[in-house]
Design an enzyme around this catalytic site. Structure first.
Site, PDB file in Angstrom:
ATOM      1  CG  ASP A 179      -3.895  -2.102   0.754  1.00 41.84           C
ATOM      2  OD1 ASP A 179      -3.460  -2.809   0.551  1.00 41.84           O
ATOM      3  OD2 ASP A 179      -4.693  -0.954   1.394  1.00 41.84           O
ATOM      4  CB  SER A 190      -0.587  -0.416   1.039  1.00 41.18           C
ATOM      5  OG  SER A 190      -2.147   1.211   1.017  1.00 41.18           O
TER       6      SER A 190
END
Length: 739
Positions: free
Chosen positions: A218, A71
């Protein structure tokens, strides 16, 4: 028989001699340093602390042999591994407009003219797709993809953005999650830009990214601190930086949104704890302390970077033990070389567009105005992306560039947003002066676009409440991508209003207006449009109070001709800080059996910024040969004066509004919280003929107001107190447009 025995004896002697020679102790060489892997966790805004850690590692001359991130950790690590310096990363973070990046659409001044017009008619952001076949359809993420991807493009060196991760100067991996299988992907063969975009596709915030037909999100869902991946890549010592968002406390779990957020954080924290247990004694954990800093709290970027630096310095003794100046210098030289060269403009060989279903590629090609042979560089390509993103019709824009023989071919692969074909926007408008002016309206706007290959559009607005109405417009470009257009409009509006005589309320009317219009116009690229129209009007009113004997209904029919110029480059309707807005209109009305009359108006606004204050200078002048112009009185129209109490054939109003941001609503619920004030002056008067000399010269009034405002999903909300010089005051509550 003797010779073979002698040969065997000689061979044995030679072997013994070799063993004696190689058994001698060798000269000691330099000890081989451990291979160091840097693991950067996800954590949204908290992940900006990684930049502070990188600065300390450079200062201590600690070599970084490989980087693995998730991320925001992937974004920082990927930019660094591809050749960005720490100074560049800090500058890019400080200069980024995080409100725009996290917004649910591009900045307003980057929208197409038609989409800016939508805001003028209904400023609400409660919008979703709707059709009879699929019902309601929501966007795939709360934030727009275009702004995120534009930021990633600026963050990465242009020459590295399309390189697979395994070919970067420093070995790098960005963890993503396969949304269909839940598997962890290291994306070794994925281009850098796509890998970072996928790794930070936070579910519910940013749309998933499809890579090789698989939707990726993610990586924090499966490995927020990917220690095992760094070990697989050959790390002997791991420096793990954990900035994950801590779990909420009991008192903080107060809504369904908080419960959902806590569930995601639990999943993330569980896989982080597993990763921490995999660390060995020689590994180092850096855990920046960021109390109270949320996942989306990007306004605290400076604090996050400073905290990351302090956390790394707290482990300075262990980090110094890993210092290797010569190795670090060699790695830095390899990472930063070759220097990035600016993309040179080359003549356009070909522009191809694929992936469209509703949108006409030929119309888009005309709109983009990239002509074969014209020079195309980075600025032109950025403009193309912004222009396509501003239509609101696309979910993703992928660009491929092929330079051959001194010419450049550009390929666009577009992914249409299915929900955008038929959009429904809902709004609520409230107005009260806590006295006798109280109004409300529920508003719905439906927009269906690309009804044919030339880009026709149907926009309809329905309103119920204090004001009732239905308006619809069919808008048809005259050719694919043409700036010329034709428009057909039908409308009906009805409501009640008070009539004043010398500032005193004399009666109440119920009024209605029915209209049909045909227009021919031309768009002014990036600014607005010019329109010439013909119409038929029917105006009717009925006296309600006091009720006259026998009723007081009357109506009149008009033939209408008008010319209108409208421009709009504001970055915000409620509190702009840049851009202008202008509407100039002249209208010829021919009542039945009466002479023709002329009405004219000019309304303009110019936005500016003074330090922390956003300002706007607004001016309005109007003349009506028949009836009355727009009235004065009410909030921002001589605040404090009774609403619509000043009327006349001529009207002038000037005001300055200043506002300062003092806070922020949670992402997804609204925007800025502001305080501000206004200074206003205006007058009304009478006089025949359309002449500058007939504008009011006497009777000017001055007014001021102070307000608290919140950007909500329904539009700007105000609590205000206004006063007109001479003693009149009023308090106001309103939700919706202010001008």
């Amino acid at each position: 028989m003797v010779r073979p025995a002698m040969k065997r004896l000689a061979l044995a002697s030679l072997l013994v001699l070799c063993q004696l020679v190689y058994a001698q102790p060798a000269e000691p060489g330099p000890p081989q340093r451990p291979r160091i892997g840097l693991v950067l966790s996800g954590g949204g805004a908290r992940g900006l602390a990684h930049i502070g850690v990188l600065r300390v590692l450079e200062e201590l001359r600690v070599p970084v042999d490989l980087i693995v991130g998730t991320s925001m950790g992937a974004v920082v690590g990927g930019a660094y591994a591809s050749g960005r310096s720490v100074d560049e990363l800090e500058a890019l973070v400080k200069g980024a407009n995080w409100n725009s990046i996290l917004a649910d659409r591009p900045a307003r001044d980057r929208l197409s003219i038609r989409r800016r017009e939508d805001d003028e008619r209904l400023p609400s952001r409660i919008e979703f797709g709707f059709d009879l076949q699929h019902g309601a359809m929501l966007p795939s993420g709360a934030a727009a993809n275009g702004q995120l991807e534009a930021t990633l493009s600026s963050l990465l060196p242009a020459l590295r953005a399309e390189e697979p991760l395994r070919k970067l100067p420093i070995p790098f991996r960005a963890v993503a999650t396969d949304l269909l299988s839940g598997a962890m992907l290291d994306q070794a063969d994925t281009p850098l830009f796509q890998a970072l975009r996928a790794s930070m596709a936070v579910p519910g915030v940013f749309a998933p990214l499809r890579v090789n037909g698989r939707p990726l999100v993610d990586g924090g869902l499966v490995r927020n601190l990917p220690v095992d991946l760094a070990r697989q890549l050959g790390a002997d010592v791991i420096i793990a930086v954990n900035v994950g968002t801590p779990l909420l406390e009991d008192r903080e779990i107060t809504s369904a949104v908080a419960v959902a957020d806590q569930m995601l954080q639990i999943l993330t924290e569980q896989n982080v704890q597993r990763s921490l247990r995999e660390l060995r004694p020689q590994d180092i954990v850096i855990d920046p302390d960021l109390p109270g800093m949320g996942f989306m709290d990007f306004s605290r970027a400076d604090e996050a970077m400073a905290t990351g630096r302090r956390a790394a310095l707290a482990a300075v003794s262990r980090l110094q033990a890993l210092a290797a100046p010569a190795a670090q210098a060699a790695l830095q030289a390899h990472r930063l070389a070759p220097p990035e060269s600016a993309m040179q403009a080359l003549p356009l060989a070909e522009l191809t567009i694929e992936g469209t279903r509703r949108l006409n590629p030929e119309a888009l090609r005309v709109e983009l105005a990239l002509k074969p042979g014209a020079p195309v560089g980075r600025a032109e390509l950025n403009r193309v992306v912004e222009q396509l993103d501003g239509t609101g019709d696309l979910e993703r824009i992928e660009m491929a560039i092929d330079d051959r023989d001194g010419r450049r071919s550009v390929g666009l692969k577009l992914t249409e947003a299915d929900w955008a074909a038929s959009k429904l926007r809902l709004g609520l408008e409230l107005y009260s002066n806590f006295a006798d002016a109280n109004r409300y309206s529920l508003v719905g706007m439906h927009v269906a676009d690309w009804l044919n290959s030339w880009g026709a559009e149907l926009r309809s607005i329905a309103r119920i409440g204090s004001t009732r109405g239905l308006n619809t417009e069919f808008y048809q470009p005259i050719g694919p991508g043409s700036r010329w257009f034709a428009s057909a409009k039908l409308g009906y509006e009805a409501g009640s209003n008070d009539v004043f005589n010398q500032g005193q309320r004399s009666l109440r009317l119920s009024s209605s207006l029915t209209e049909a219009q045909l227009e021919l116009g031309r768009r002014v690229a990036g600014l607005g449009d010019l329109r010439f129209g013909l119409g038929k009007l029917r105006a009717a009113d009925e006296v309600i109070l006091p009720a006259p004997p026998g009723g007081g209904t009357r109506s009149q029919f008009y033939d209408q001709q008008y010319f209108e110029l409208h421009t709009d480059t504001l970055d915000s309707l409620a509190f702009p800080s840049r851009g202008q807005w202008l509407t100039a209109r002249i209208e010829w009305l021919k009542p039945r059996r009466e002479d023709r009359v002329i009405n004219a108006s000019l309304i303009g606004l110019s936005a500016f910024r003074l330090g922390e204050w956003a300002g706007q200078l607004y001016g309005e002048a109007a003349h009506a040969e028949r009836g009355q112009t727009r009235s004065l009185g009410g909030y921002l129209r001589l605040s404090g004066t009774p609403d619509a109490s000043l009327v006349g054939e001529n009207m002038t109003l000037v005001r300055v509004v200043m506002a300062r941001r003092i806070g922020e609503m949670p992402v997804g619920l609204g925007g800025a919280v502001r305080v501000g004030f206004s200074l206003e002056t205006g007058a009304v008067g009478d006089g025949a003929g359309l002449k500058l000399s007939n504008l009011p010269r006497n009777g000017w009034k001055q007014a001021a107001s102070g307000f608290l405002s919140v950007d909500t999903r329904f539009g700007p909300f105000f609590l205000a107190l206004g006063a007109t010089r001479g003693g009149e005051t009023a308090a106001y509550l309103l939700l919706g447009p202010t001008w």
